[in-house]
Design an enzyme around this catalytic site. Structure first.
Site, mmCIF file in Angstrom:
data_model
loop_
_atom_site.group_PDB
_atom_site.id
_atom_site.type_symbol
_atom_site.label_atom_id
_atom_site.label_comp_id
_atom_site.label_asym_id
_atom_site.label_seq_id
_atom_site.Cartn_x
_atom_site.Cartn_y
_atom_site.Cartn_z
ATOM 1 N N HIS A 1 -0.677 4.654 7.426
ATOM 2 C CA HIS A 1 -0.036 5.185 6.216
ATOM 3 C C HIS A 1 0.382 6.641 6.360
ATOM 4 O O HIS A 1 -0.407 7.466 6.824
ATOM 5 C CB HIS A 1 -0.984 5.043 5.019
ATOM 6 C CG HIS A 1 -1.309 3.628 4.709
ATOM 7 N ND1 HIS A 1 -2.539 3.062 4.987
ATOM 8 C CD2 HIS A 1 -0.555 2.642 4.182
ATOM 9 C CE1 HIS A 1 -2.519 1.790 4.625
ATOM 10 N NE2 HIS A 1 -1.321 1.505 4.137
ATOM 11 N N ASP B 1 -3.878 7.942 7.684
ATOM 12 C CA ASP B 1 -4.758 7.078 8.477
ATOM 13 C C ASP B 1 -3.904 6.537 9.615
ATOM 14 O O ASP B 1 -2.879 7.143 9.940
ATOM 15 C CB ASP B 1 -5.424 5.994 7.597
ATOM 16 C CG ASP B 1 -4.426 5.083 6.906
ATOM 17 O OD1 ASP B 1 -3.273 5.003 7.370
ATOM 18 O OD2 ASP B 1 -4.815 4.429 5.919
ATOM 19 N N SER C 1 0.811 -1.225 0.000
ATOM 20 C CA SER C 1 0.000 0.000 0.000
ATOM 21 C C SER C 1 0.843 1.274 0.000
ATOM 22 O O SER C 1 0.352 2.326 -0.383
ATOM 23 C CB SER C 1 -0.929 0.007 1.215
ATOM 24 O OG SER C 1 -0.179 -0.229 2.392
#
Ligand code: NAG
Ligand code: NAG
Ligand code: NAG
Ligand code: NAG
Length: 380
Positions: free
Chosen positions: A345, A342, A40
Protein backbone atom coordinates in the site's frame (compact mmCIF):
# COMPACT_ATOMS: atom_id res chain seq x y z
CA UNK A 1 11.40 17.64 -22.21
CA UNK A 2 7.67 17.29 -21.69
CA UNK A 3 8.15 14.76 -18.96
CA UNK A 4 10.88 16.78 -17.24
CA UNK A 5 8.36 19.53 -17.03
CA UNK A 6 5.73 17.07 -15.80
CA UNK A 7 8.07 15.78 -13.15
CA UNK A 8 8.84 19.28 -12.00
CA UNK A 9 5.15 20.12 -11.73
CA UNK A 10 4.58 16.85 -9.89
CA UNK A 11 7.15 17.68 -7.26
CA UNK A 12 6.06 21.28 -7.01
CA UNK A 13 2.49 20.15 -6.39
CA UNK A 14 3.66 17.51 -3.97
CA UNK A 15 5.69 20.01 -1.96
CA UNK A 16 2.83 22.50 -1.95
CA UNK A 17 0.32 19.91 -0.80
CA UNK A 18 2.69 18.47 1.79
CA UNK A 19 3.30 21.86 3.30
CA UNK A 20 -0.35 22.83 3.42
CA UNK A 21 -2.10 19.60 4.28
CA UNK A 22 -5.09 21.27 5.85
CA UNK A 23 -5.95 23.62 3.03
CA UNK A 24 -8.92 25.72 3.93
CA UNK A 25 -12.15 24.72 2.31
CA UNK A 26 -14.74 27.40 2.09
CA UNK A 27 -18.23 27.34 0.76
CA UNK A 28 -20.25 24.48 -0.61
CA UNK A 29 -18.76 21.35 -2.16
CA UNK A 30 -18.83 21.29 -5.96
CA UNK A 31 -21.25 18.36 -5.97
CA UNK A 32 -24.00 17.41 -3.52
CA UNK A 33 -22.53 14.00 -2.71
CA UNK A 34 -19.59 11.67 -3.20
CA UNK A 35 -19.74 7.85 -3.03
CA UNK A 36 -16.65 5.67 -2.73
CA UNK A 37 -16.32 2.00 -3.75
CA UNK A 38 -13.27 -0.22 -3.87
CA UNK A 39 -10.65 -2.17 -1.96
CA UNK A 40 -7.95 -1.37 0.61
CA UNK A 41 -6.73 1.58 -1.46
CA UNK A 42 -9.98 3.40 -0.55
CA UNK A 43 -11.09 1.60 2.64
CA UNK A 44 -11.37 3.95 5.63
CA UNK A 45 -12.60 1.45 8.21
CA UNK A 46 -15.34 -0.69 6.65
CA UNK A 47 -13.44 -3.82 7.68
CA UNK A 48 -12.98 -2.84 11.33
CA UNK A 49 -16.00 -4.86 12.51
CA UNK A 50 -15.37 -7.85 10.23
CA UNK A 51 -13.83 -11.19 11.12
CA UNK A 52 -10.88 -10.85 8.80
CA UNK A 53 -7.16 -10.43 8.38
CA UNK A 54 -7.88 -7.54 6.00
CA UNK A 55 -7.52 -4.89 8.67
CA UNK A 56 -5.46 -1.77 9.25
CA UNK A 57 -7.03 -0.34 12.41
CA UNK A 58 -3.86 -0.65 14.45
CA UNK A 59 -0.62 1.34 14.66
CA UNK A 60 1.54 2.20 12.81
CA UNK A 61 -1.24 2.64 10.20
CA UNK A 62 -2.61 6.17 10.44
CA UNK A 63 0.52 7.54 12.09
CA UNK A 64 0.17 10.75 10.05
CA UNK A 65 -3.63 10.87 10.13
CA UNK A 66 -5.23 13.26 12.65
CA UNK A 67 -7.45 10.52 14.13
CA UNK A 68 -4.72 7.88 14.09
CA UNK A 69 -5.42 4.29 13.05
CA UNK A 70 -8.92 4.34 11.60
CA UNK A 71 -8.66 1.36 9.26
CA UNK A 72 -6.96 3.26 6.42
CA UNK A 73 -4.24 1.08 4.86
CA UNK A 74 -1.69 3.90 4.76
CA UNK A 75 0.07 6.41 7.01
CA UNK A 76 -2.25 9.30 6.19
CA UNK A 77 -5.15 9.99 3.85
CA UNK A 78 -6.28 7.72 1.04
CA UNK A 79 -6.51 9.07 -2.52
CA UNK A 80 -10.31 9.03 -2.18
CA UNK A 81 -10.06 11.19 0.98
CA UNK A 82 -7.96 13.74 -0.90
CA UNK A 83 -10.30 13.76 -3.92
CA UNK A 84 -13.11 14.52 -1.47
CA UNK A 85 -11.14 17.52 -0.18
CA UNK A 86 -10.56 18.66 -3.76
CA UNK A 87 -14.31 18.43 -4.32
CA UNK A 88 -14.76 20.79 -1.38
CA UNK A 89 -16.08 18.41 1.30
CA UNK A 90 -14.87 19.62 4.67
CA UNK A 91 -15.33 16.24 6.33
CA UNK A 92 -14.21 12.80 5.26
CA UNK A 93 -16.98 10.64 3.81
CA UNK A 94 -18.14 8.19 6.54
CA UNK A 95 -17.98 4.41 6.25
CA UNK A 96 -21.16 2.47 5.52
CA UNK A 97 -21.48 1.05 9.04
CA UNK A 98 -21.10 4.42 10.76
CA UNK A 99 -22.91 6.81 8.40
CA UNK A 100 -25.81 8.60 10.10
CA UNK A 101 -29.02 9.83 8.45
CA UNK A 102 -27.61 13.34 8.49
CA UNK A 103 -24.46 12.22 6.69
CA UNK A 104 -25.62 9.79 4.01
CA UNK A 105 -27.01 12.42 1.64
CA UNK A 106 -23.44 13.73 1.29
CA UNK A 107 -22.00 10.31 0.52
CA UNK A 108 -20.89 6.99 1.92
CA UNK A 109 -17.65 5.01 1.65
CA UNK A 110 -18.22 1.27 0.98
CA UNK A 111 -14.63 0.27 0.12
CA UNK A 112 -13.32 -2.86 1.80
CA UNK A 113 -9.78 -4.23 2.09
CA UNK A 114 -9.43 -7.55 0.27
CA UNK A 115 -12.47 -6.94 -1.95
CA UNK A 116 -12.60 -7.79 -5.61
CA UNK A 117 -14.87 -7.71 -8.62
CA UNK A 118 -15.37 -11.43 -8.10
CA UNK A 119 -17.13 -12.39 -4.87
CA UNK A 120 -14.60 -15.11 -4.06
CA UNK A 121 -11.52 -12.89 -4.34
CA UNK A 122 -9.65 -12.49 -1.04
CA UNK A 123 -11.67 -15.20 0.75
CA UNK A 124 -8.56 -16.85 2.23
CA UNK A 125 -8.02 -13.95 4.65
CA UNK A 126 -11.60 -13.78 5.89
CA UNK A 127 -14.54 -11.45 5.42
CA UNK A 128 -14.60 -8.46 3.13
CA UNK A 129 -17.32 -6.67 1.16
CA UNK A 130 -16.99 -7.63 -2.49
CA UNK A 131 -17.92 -5.03 -5.11
CA UNK A 132 -21.28 -6.81 -5.47
CA UNK A 133 -21.90 -6.48 -1.72
CA UNK A 134 -20.90 -2.80 -1.86
CA UNK A 135 -23.57 -2.21 -4.52
CA UNK A 136 -26.11 -4.01 -2.30
CA UNK A 137 -25.08 -1.62 0.51
CA UNK A 138 -25.50 1.32 -1.82
CA UNK A 139 -28.97 0.08 -2.68
CA UNK A 140 -29.89 0.32 1.04
CA UNK A 141 -28.32 3.78 1.24
CA UNK A 142 -30.40 4.97 -1.71
CA UNK A 143 -33.60 3.59 -0.11
CA UNK A 144 -32.64 5.33 3.12
CA UNK A 145 -32.00 8.62 1.31
CA UNK A 146 -35.29 8.34 -0.49
CA UNK A 147 -37.10 7.88 2.84
CA UNK A 148 -35.36 10.94 4.28
CA UNK A 149 -35.32 13.25 1.27
CA UNK A 150 -38.32 11.91 -0.71
CA UNK A 151 -36.46 12.77 -3.91
CA UNK A 152 -33.24 11.16 -5.14
CA UNK A 153 -32.84 13.10 -8.40
CA UNK A 154 -29.83 14.95 -6.94
CA UNK A 155 -27.83 11.68 -7.02
CA UNK A 156 -27.15 12.25 -10.71
CA UNK A 157 -25.01 15.29 -9.82
CA UNK A 158 -22.82 13.30 -7.46
CA UNK A 159 -19.35 11.84 -8.02
CA UNK A 160 -18.85 8.08 -7.74
CA UNK A 161 -15.34 6.64 -7.62
CA UNK A 162 -14.49 2.95 -7.94
CA UNK A 163 -11.04 1.45 -7.40
CA UNK A 164 -11.35 -2.31 -7.71
CA UNK A 165 -9.65 -5.18 -9.54
CA UNK A 166 -6.20 -5.28 -7.92
CA UNK A 167 -7.20 -8.11 -5.58
CA UNK A 168 -8.76 -10.13 -8.41
CA UNK A 169 -5.15 -10.40 -9.57
CA UNK A 170 -2.94 -10.44 -6.48
CA UNK A 171 -5.41 -12.31 -4.25
CA UNK A 172 -7.03 -14.59 -6.81
CA UNK A 173 -5.44 -15.13 -10.23
CA UNK A 174 -1.86 -14.70 -8.98
CA UNK A 175 -2.47 -15.79 -5.39
CA UNK A 176 0.37 -18.34 -5.73
CA UNK A 177 2.81 -15.45 -5.21
CA UNK A 178 2.02 -15.56 -1.48
CA UNK A 179 3.01 -18.29 0.92
CA UNK A 180 -0.29 -17.48 2.66
CA UNK A 181 -2.28 -16.90 -0.52
CA UNK A 182 -5.04 -19.51 -0.35
CA UNK A 183 -6.07 -21.64 -3.31
CA UNK A 184 -7.84 -20.33 -6.35
CA UNK A 185 -8.25 -22.17 -9.61
CA UNK A 186 -8.74 -19.13 -11.86
CA UNK A 187 -5.23 -19.21 -13.32
CA UNK A 188 -5.64 -22.88 -14.19
CA UNK A 189 -9.01 -22.31 -15.82
CA UNK A 190 -8.46 -19.07 -17.73
CA UNK A 191 -5.90 -17.29 -19.86
CA UNK A 192 -5.18 -13.67 -18.85
CA UNK A 193 -7.41 -12.62 -21.77
CA UNK A 194 -10.34 -14.77 -20.67
CA UNK A 195 -9.92 -13.82 -17.04
CA UNK A 196 -10.01 -10.10 -17.93
CA UNK A 197 -13.20 -10.77 -19.92
CA UNK A 198 -14.83 -12.47 -16.93
CA UNK A 199 -13.86 -9.57 -14.67
CA UNK A 200 -15.08 -6.91 -17.08
CA UNK A 201 -18.43 -8.64 -17.66
CA UNK A 202 -19.02 -8.79 -13.91
CA UNK A 203 -17.81 -5.18 -13.51
CA UNK A 204 -20.21 -4.12 -16.26
CA UNK A 205 -23.17 -5.76 -14.45
CA UNK A 206 -22.34 -3.98 -11.20
CA UNK A 207 -21.87 -0.62 -12.92
CA UNK A 208 -25.26 -1.00 -14.59
CA UNK A 209 -26.73 -1.60 -11.12
CA UNK A 210 -24.94 1.55 -9.91
CA UNK A 211 -26.47 3.43 -12.85
CA UNK A 212 -29.89 2.01 -11.97
CA UNK A 213 -29.42 3.37 -8.46
CA UNK A 214 -28.92 6.86 -9.87
CA UNK A 215 -25.13 7.01 -10.46
CA UNK A 216 -24.30 9.20 -13.46
CA UNK A 217 -20.77 10.58 -12.95
CA UNK A 218 -18.48 7.65 -12.37
CA UNK A 219 -14.67 7.49 -12.30
CA UNK A 220 -13.10 4.02 -12.62
CA UNK A 221 -9.48 3.60 -11.50
CA UNK A 222 -7.27 1.26 -13.52
CA UNK A 223 -4.61 -0.99 -12.06
CA UNK A 224 -1.34 0.78 -11.39
CA UNK A 225 2.05 -0.84 -11.42
CA UNK A 226 1.40 -3.80 -9.15
CA UNK A 227 4.81 -5.12 -10.18
CA UNK A 228 6.54 -2.19 -8.45
CA UNK A 229 5.28 -2.96 -4.94
CA UNK A 230 8.02 -3.89 -2.47
CA UNK A 231 6.56 -7.35 -1.90
CA UNK A 232 6.72 -8.20 -5.59
CA UNK A 233 10.07 -6.56 -6.30
CA UNK A 234 11.62 -8.37 -3.37
CA UNK A 235 10.43 -11.76 -4.58
CA UNK A 236 10.17 -11.36 -8.34
CA UNK A 237 12.38 -8.44 -9.23
CA UNK A 238 15.45 -9.00 -11.33
CA UNK A 239 18.73 -7.22 -11.96
CA UNK A 240 17.82 -4.71 -9.32
CA UNK A 241 15.18 -3.06 -11.53
CA UNK A 242 12.55 -0.98 -9.77
CA UNK A 243 9.64 -3.11 -11.05
CA UNK A 244 9.07 -6.77 -11.84
CA UNK A 245 7.00 -7.51 -14.90
CA UNK A 246 5.07 -10.61 -13.80
CA UNK A 247 1.77 -8.69 -13.94
CA UNK A 248 2.46 -6.56 -17.01
CA UNK A 249 0.34 -8.61 -19.40
CA UNK A 250 -2.58 -9.01 -17.04
CA UNK A 251 -2.52 -5.37 -16.01
CA UNK A 252 -2.30 -4.12 -19.59
CA UNK A 253 -5.18 -6.37 -20.68
CA UNK A 254 -7.42 -5.39 -17.79
CA UNK A 255 -6.74 -1.65 -18.17
CA UNK A 256 -7.46 -1.64 -21.91
CA UNK A 257 -10.67 -3.63 -21.40
CA UNK A 258 -11.71 -1.18 -18.70
CA UNK A 259 -11.09 1.75 -21.02
CA UNK A 260 -13.18 0.01 -23.70
CA UNK A 261 -15.89 -0.58 -21.11
CA UNK A 262 -15.90 3.16 -20.38
CA UNK A 263 -16.45 3.87 -24.08
CA UNK A 264 -19.19 1.26 -24.23
CA UNK A 265 -21.01 2.60 -21.18
CA UNK A 266 -20.82 6.19 -22.42
CA UNK A 267 -22.45 5.10 -25.70
CA UNK A 268 -25.04 2.93 -24.01
CA UNK A 269 -25.98 5.54 -21.39
CA UNK A 270 -25.81 8.97 -23.03
CA UNK A 271 -27.26 10.55 -19.87
CA UNK A 272 -24.24 9.39 -17.83
CA UNK A 273 -20.49 10.01 -17.91
CA UNK A 274 -18.00 7.28 -17.11
CA UNK A 275 -14.26 7.86 -17.11
CA UNK A 276 -11.08 5.81 -16.79
CA UNK A 277 -8.26 6.97 -14.49
CA UNK A 278 -4.88 5.76 -15.74
CA UNK A 279 -2.93 5.07 -12.55
CA UNK A 280 0.00 3.83 -14.65
CA UNK A 281 0.31 7.18 -16.36
CA UNK A 282 0.11 9.00 -13.05
CA UNK A 283 2.66 6.80 -11.28
CA UNK A 284 5.04 6.55 -14.19
CA UNK A 285 7.40 9.45 -14.21
CA UNK A 286 9.97 9.00 -16.87
CA UNK A 287 11.44 6.25 -18.97
CA UNK A 288 14.46 4.86 -17.11
CA UNK A 289 13.70 6.76 -13.95
CA UNK A 290 12.67 4.95 -10.83
CA UNK A 291 8.99 4.75 -10.06
CA UNK A 292 9.70 4.71 -6.41
CA UNK A 293 12.47 6.35 -4.56
CA UNK A 294 13.70 7.49 -1.19
CA UNK A 295 15.08 10.76 -2.52
CA UNK A 296 14.60 10.82 -6.21
CA UNK A 297 16.93 13.13 -8.14
CA UNK A 298 15.36 14.76 -11.17
CA UNK A 299 17.02 12.95 -14.07
CA UNK A 300 19.00 15.10 -16.44
CA UNK A 301 20.17 14.21 -19.92
CA UNK A 302 23.84 14.33 -18.95
CA UNK A 303 23.61 12.00 -16.02
CA UNK A 304 23.83 8.27 -16.43
CA UNK A 305 20.76 6.18 -15.66
CA UNK A 306 20.33 5.98 -11.92
CA UNK A 307 21.54 2.99 -9.97
CA UNK A 308 18.22 1.20 -9.85
CA UNK A 309 18.93 -0.76 -6.73
CA UNK A 310 19.04 2.39 -4.68
CA UNK A 311 15.52 3.18 -5.77
CA UNK A 312 13.81 -0.15 -5.33
CA UNK A 313 10.82 0.42 -3.15
CA UNK A 314 11.07 -0.73 0.41
CA UNK A 315 8.16 -0.83 2.80
CA UNK A 316 8.21 1.96 5.34
CA UNK A 317 6.95 -0.23 8.19
CA UNK A 318 8.31 -3.63 9.19
CA UNK A 319 5.96 -6.13 7.53
CA UNK A 320 4.40 -9.55 8.16
CA UNK A 321 4.28 -12.32 5.55
CA UNK A 322 0.89 -11.09 4.39
CA UNK A 323 2.40 -7.68 3.47
CA UNK A 324 0.72 -5.70 6.26
CA UNK A 325 2.61 -3.77 8.95
CA UNK A 326 3.60 -5.60 12.11
CA UNK A 327 1.31 -4.20 14.85
CA UNK A 328 2.89 -1.44 16.94
CA UNK A 329 6.11 -1.51 14.94
CA UNK A 330 8.05 1.68 14.29
CA UNK A 331 7.79 2.90 10.70
CA UNK A 332 10.49 4.76 8.79
CA UNK A 333 10.89 8.46 9.62
CA UNK A 334 11.01 9.51 5.94
CA UNK A 335 7.37 8.99 5.07
CA UNK A 336 7.11 12.05 2.89
CA UNK A 337 9.69 10.57 0.57
CA UNK A 338 8.85 6.87 0.62
CA UNK A 339 6.38 5.45 -1.83
CA UNK A 340 5.04 2.42 0.03
CA UNK A 341 3.92 2.26 3.63
CA UNK A 342 3.59 -1.51 3.98
CA UNK A 343 4.72 -3.82 1.22
CA UNK A 344 1.73 -3.21 -1.09
CA UNK A 345 0.00 0.00 0.00
CA UNK A 346 1.25 3.45 -0.97
CA UNK A 347 2.10 6.24 1.46
CA UNK A 348 0.13 9.46 1.52
CA UNK A 349 2.44 11.32 -0.91
CA UNK A 350 1.68 8.70 -3.56
CA UNK A 351 -2.03 9.02 -2.80
CA UNK A 352 -1.70 12.77 -3.23
CA UNK A 353 -0.29 12.23 -6.73
CA UNK A 354 -3.15 9.90 -7.69
CA UNK A 355 -5.78 12.22 -6.23
CA UNK A 356 -4.34 15.42 -7.65
CA UNK A 357 -3.97 14.12 -11.18
CA UNK A 358 -7.27 12.23 -11.33
CA UNK A 359 -8.99 15.40 -10.15
CA UNK A 360 -7.12 17.60 -12.63
CA UNK A 361 -5.17 15.68 -15.25
CA UNK A 362 -1.59 16.74 -15.82
CA UNK A 363 -0.79 14.59 -18.86
CA UNK A 364 -3.25 13.64 -21.63
CA UNK A 365 -2.76 9.98 -20.70
CA UNK A 366 -3.81 10.48 -17.05
CA UNK A 367 -7.56 10.18 -17.66
CA UNK A 368 -9.91 9.07 -20.42
CA UNK A 369 -11.96 10.95 -21.42
CA UNK A 370 -12.61 13.19 -18.39
CA UNK A 371 -10.89 14.14 -15.21
CA UNK A 372 -13.00 14.33 -12.05
CA UNK A 373 -13.15 18.12 -12.13
CA UNK A 374 -14.61 17.92 -15.65
CA UNK A 375 -17.18 15.39 -14.41
CA UNK A 376 -18.33 17.89 -11.80
CA UNK A 377 -18.93 20.47 -14.57
CA UNK A 378 -21.03 18.28 -16.88
CA UNK A 379 -24.72 19.26 -16.98
CA UNK A 380 -26.88 16.18 -17.29
C1 NAG B 1 -37.24 15.84 -7.68
O1 NAG B 1 -36.50 17.06 -7.75
C2 NAG B 1 -36.25 17.54 -9.06
C3 NAG B 1 -35.42 18.80 -8.96
O2 NAG B 1 -34.41 18.63 -8.03
C4 NAG B 1 -37.53 17.80 -9.79
O3 NAG B 1 -37.27 18.20 -11.11
C5 NAG B 1 -38.39 16.54 -9.79
O4 NAG B 1 -39.64 16.82 -10.36
C6 NAG B 1 -38.57 16.01 -8.37
N1 NAG B 1 -39.27 14.72 -8.42
C7 NAG B 1 -40.29 14.43 -7.62
C8 NAG B 1 -40.87 13.07 -7.80
O5 NAG B 1 -40.72 15.21 -6.80
C1 NAG C 1 -12.93 -23.68 -9.11
O1 NAG C 1 -13.20 -23.21 -7.79
C2 NAG C 1 -14.55 -22.89 -7.55
C3 NAG C 1 -14.67 -22.30 -6.17
O2 NAG C 1 -14.12 -23.12 -5.20
C4 NAG C 1 -15.41 -24.16 -7.69
O3 NAG C 1 -16.77 -23.83 -7.49
C5 NAG C 1 -15.21 -24.71 -9.09
O4 NAG C 1 -15.91 -25.94 -9.20
C6 NAG C 1 -13.74 -24.93 -9.37
N1 NAG C 1 -13.61 -25.34 -10.77
C7 NAG C 1 -12.85 -26.36 -11.14
C8 NAG C 1 -12.87 -26.70 -12.59
O5 NAG C 1 -12.15 -26.97 -10.35
C1 NAG D 1 -32.29 -2.81 -4.91
O1 NAG D 1 -32.99 -3.61 -3.98
C2 NAG D 1 -34.33 -3.87 -4.37
C3 NAG D 1 -35.02 -4.57 -3.20
O2 NAG D 1 -34.26 -5.69 -2.81
C4 NAG D 1 -34.33 -4.69 -5.65
O3 NAG D 1 -35.66 -4.96 -6.06
C5 NAG D 1 -33.61 -3.90 -6.74
O4 NAG D 1 -33.48 -4.68 -7.90
C6 NAG D 1 -32.22 -3.50 -6.27
N1 NAG D 1 -31.66 -2.60 -7.26
C7 NAG D 1 -30.48 -2.77 -7.81
C8 NAG D 1 -30.08 -1.80 -8.87
O5 NAG D 1 -29.73 -3.66 -7.49
C1 NAG E 1 -1.86 4.71 -19.53
O1 NAG E 1 -0.84 5.64 -19.71
C2 NAG E 1 0.36 5.11 -20.26
C3 NAG E 1 1.34 6.25 -20.41
O2 NAG E 1 1.91 6.53 -19.22
C4 NAG E 1 0.08 4.52 -21.62
O3 NAG E 1 1.26 3.90 -22.11
C5 NAG E 1 -1.03 3.49 -21.52
O4 NAG E 1 -1.35 3.06 -22.81
C6 NAG E 1 -2.25 4.09 -20.85
N1 NAG E 1 -3.22 3.02 -20.61
C7 NAG E 1 -4.40 2.98 -21.19
C8 NAG E 1 -5.29 1.84 -20.85
O5 NAG E 1 -4.77 3.83 -21.96
Amino acid sequence: MGSHFGLLIYFTCLIMVLHFPNFVVSGKPQVPCYFIFGDSLFDTGNNNQLDTKWKANYPPYGIDFPKGHTGRFTNGRTAADIIGQNLGFDEFIPTYATATDDQISKGVNYASGGAGILDRTGIHNGDRFSFHQQIVHHNSTVSRISRIRKNTTFLKECIYVVNIGMNDYIHNYFSWIWSTGGTYNSSLLYSTQNYATILIIQYYRQLKALYNLGGRKVALFGLGQLGCTPFIVKNWGYKGKPCADIFSDAEYTFNYRLKTLVDGLNKLKPDARFTFINATSILQKKEGAPVTSPSLPIPTKKKKLPDYKKYQARPCCPVKDDSHCIPNSTPCPTRTSSTYFDSVHPTEPNNIAIATRSYKALLPTDVYPYDIHQLTQVKL
